[in-house]
Every structure is written in structure tokens, then in C-alpha cells.
Design a protein around this motif. Structure first.
Motif, PDB file in Angstrom:
ATOM      1  N   HIS A  42     -25.328   6.303 -19.059  1.00 30.86           N
ATOM      2  CA  HIS A  42     -26.431   5.375 -19.608  1.00 30.86           C
ATOM      3  C   HIS A  42     -27.867   5.977 -19.239  1.00 30.86           C
ATOM      4  N   GLN A 104     -24.830  -0.189 -21.137  1.00 33.21           N
ATOM      5  CA  GLN A 104     -26.082  -0.717 -22.071  1.00 33.21           C
ATOM      6  C   GLN A 104     -25.892  -2.355 -22.136  1.00 33.21           C
ATOM      7  N   PRO A 125     -27.641  -2.920 -28.758  1.00 30.50           N
ATOM      8  CA  PRO A 125     -27.263  -1.250 -28.882  1.00 30.50           C
ATOM      9  C   PRO A 125     -26.537  -0.662 -30.080  1.00 30.50           C
TER      10      PRO A 125
END
Length: 285
Positions: A42, A104, A125
Motif C-alpha cells: 500500500h 486501501q 479504489p
């Protein structure tokens, strides 16, 4: 199971309590690995393709389609080397992408939605799981990283835009706002202002791809697929370097019940049974 007091695990006879501790340890390692990959992937993803994949109005037909697959195939390629060569598990790409999506959604929901009051429709996302599944299937069927790069990595990038279009299409609908024609995604971002982000920084829909007839998303997808092949090969070898084990001579092996004559399985069984030096110390305690 023999006599109800032991179980066979990893090719060895273990007491039930030792087998239970071993399974709990495996689960802890799996949980730690999941969180570590989620955090690292991430962070890498946000520092490279972050803005294009963060905001709904940044998801254009050129830069978002080009950069996101290239940056998203890095960790799956490195993990595929480890999972496939060490464990013969064709699940590394899917595992890496699920870790990324977990990080996310935690970040977008708690950090941007609950904390900063952005609507989830603005910070949703991208979907990467279908491409990751194809990448894993390519490695499973070919068993070769080169063929996986040419087929799986190529398909990983080509599938990115089609798999995201079904949820992205409503945000591309035109709407008139105060006499101006904008998309729904643009209007959402106009209504929820991002502080410290000047409009001139937003790099979308810029370039000369429309000289190819207006099909910028198709050209961007094929270019991204070609670069993804090279990126996959590079990160496969990065995974190879990071997975290399460097050992030093163990000068204390005699105190641990190890000898040059013992086979690994025999040594492990001695330690479990308490016949080695280490096992006798444990038994004495």
C-alpha cells in the motif's frame, strides 16, 4: 495418529500439544505476512500511482490506465517468485492484490471517509483482482516466469480498464452545473474540495494519444501491457534477490543437539522425542 497421544505433522511424529502450538504459530506467521505485505504494498502503491487511483476525477483514460497496472504488478511479481519456487503455491498475485485492497479500503474508509468526510464515491479504489487471478493462472499453467511475463503480465494490464469500467461508467456521465458541462466524477470533486492540492497539479487527459483516432484508453492499455512485461521480469528478479538465504557456520550446533551425521528429519525427531541434548534439557525442566 498413534495411540491417541501423537499426530503426524510435516512428516514427523509430534505430541498433540506440540502440533497445536505449531499450527498456531503458522497462523500467526500468516497473519503477520498478510499485514506486512498489505502495509508495504500500500505504501509503494500510494507513492507511485496514488493520486490517479485515489480520486474519482483522476481516473482518466490515459494516465490512470497507463500507470496503475505498471505499479500494481511489482509486488505480485516478487511474491510469485517466493511462493512458486519455495512452496509451489500459484496464489501470490491474488494474495498481494488482496493485501493491497485491504490496506486501501482501511485507509479510504477510516482515513478519508470517517476522518476527513470525503464520500466513498470520491475515493473508491480500483479493482485489480481479475488481473491477479489471470497472472496466477498463467504461472500455474506455464510454470515459467518468462512465459508468465509475456502472457500473464500482458493480460494483467489489458484487463485493468475493462474490469473497472462497469463501476466507473456512471461517474463519466455528463451533467450541467451552473451552465458548465462536467462529468459526475468531476462534479463530486468540485463539491468536496481537496485542500493543499491546486488544480494545475491534476495531471489527467493530457498528451497526444488522441492523434491515434481518439481511442486513448486502448492505446494506453497496450502500452501499459508492454511495460508491465518488463516490470514483471524486473520484480521477479528482485524477489529472487530478497529471497536468497545467506548462512554462516553454526559454531553452537553441538549444544543444540545437531551433528554432521544427523539427517534433518532424524535430528528434528530427536529434538521432539527428547533424545537430543536440547531435548534432554527441555525434558529435565
Amino acid at each position: 495418529m498413534q495411540g491417541g497421544t501423537s499426530v503426524r505433522l510435516y512428516g514427523l511424529e509430534w505430541p498433540k500439544e506440540s502440533a497445536r502450538i505449531s499450527r498456531v504459530f503458522d497462523l500467526l506467521v500468516a497473519a503477520i505476512l498478510f499485514l506486512a505485505v498489505s502495509g508495504a504494498f500500500h505504501l509503494h502503491y500510494m507513492l507511485t500511482a496514488g493520486d490517479w487511483d485515489m480520486w474519482i476525477d483522476w481516473k482518466d483514460r490515459q494516465w490512470w490506465v497507463t500507470l496503475t497496472p505498471i505499479m500494481a504488478i511489482t509486488f505480485p511479481a516478487a511474491l510469485q517468485y517466493v511462493f512458486w519456487t519455495k512452496f509451489r503455491l500459484p496464489i501470490a498475485a491474488t494474495f498481494a492484490v488482496v493485501c493491497l485492497l485491504f490496506g486501501q479500503w482501511i485507509n479510504r474508509y477510516f482515513g478519508f471517509h470517517l476522518w476527513s468526510y470525503f464520500p466513498m464515491s470520491e475515493v473508491i479504489p480500483a479493482l485489480l483482482i481479475p488481473g491477479a487471478l489471470v497472472l496466477d493462472v498463467a504461472l500455474l499453467l506455464t510454470g515459467n516466469f518468462l512465459f508468465t511475463a509475456m502472457s500473464g503480465a500482458f493480460a494483467f494490464a489489458l484487463l485493468f480498464y475493462p474490469t473497472n469500467w462497469f463501476w466507473l461508467a456512471p461517474y463519466r456521465l455528463p451533467v450541467e452545473v451552473m451552465g458548465q458541462l462536467v462529468s459526475v466524477g468531476d462534479y463530486i470533486s468540485y463539491a468536496f474540495t481537496r485542500t493543499a492540492l491546486p488544480e494545475y497539479i491534476r495531471l489527467i487527459e493530457r498528451g497526444t494519444l488522441r492523434t491515434f483516432g481518439g481511442h486513448s484508453a486502448i492505446i494506453a492499455s497496450f502500452f501499459s501491457a508492454f511495460v508491465s512485461i518488463l516490470m514483471y521480469l524486473a520484480w521477479w528478479h528482485i524477489g529472487m534477490l530478497l529471497a536468497r538465504v545467506v548462512t554462516t557456520p553454526n559454531t553452537l550446533k553441538n549444544f543444540m543437539g545437531l551433528t554432521d551425521k544427523d539427517e534433518p528429519a532424524e535430528t528434528a525427531q530427536k529434538a521432539i522425542d527428547g533424545t537430543s541434548l536440547q531435548g534432554r534439557f527441555v525434558a529435565a525442566e
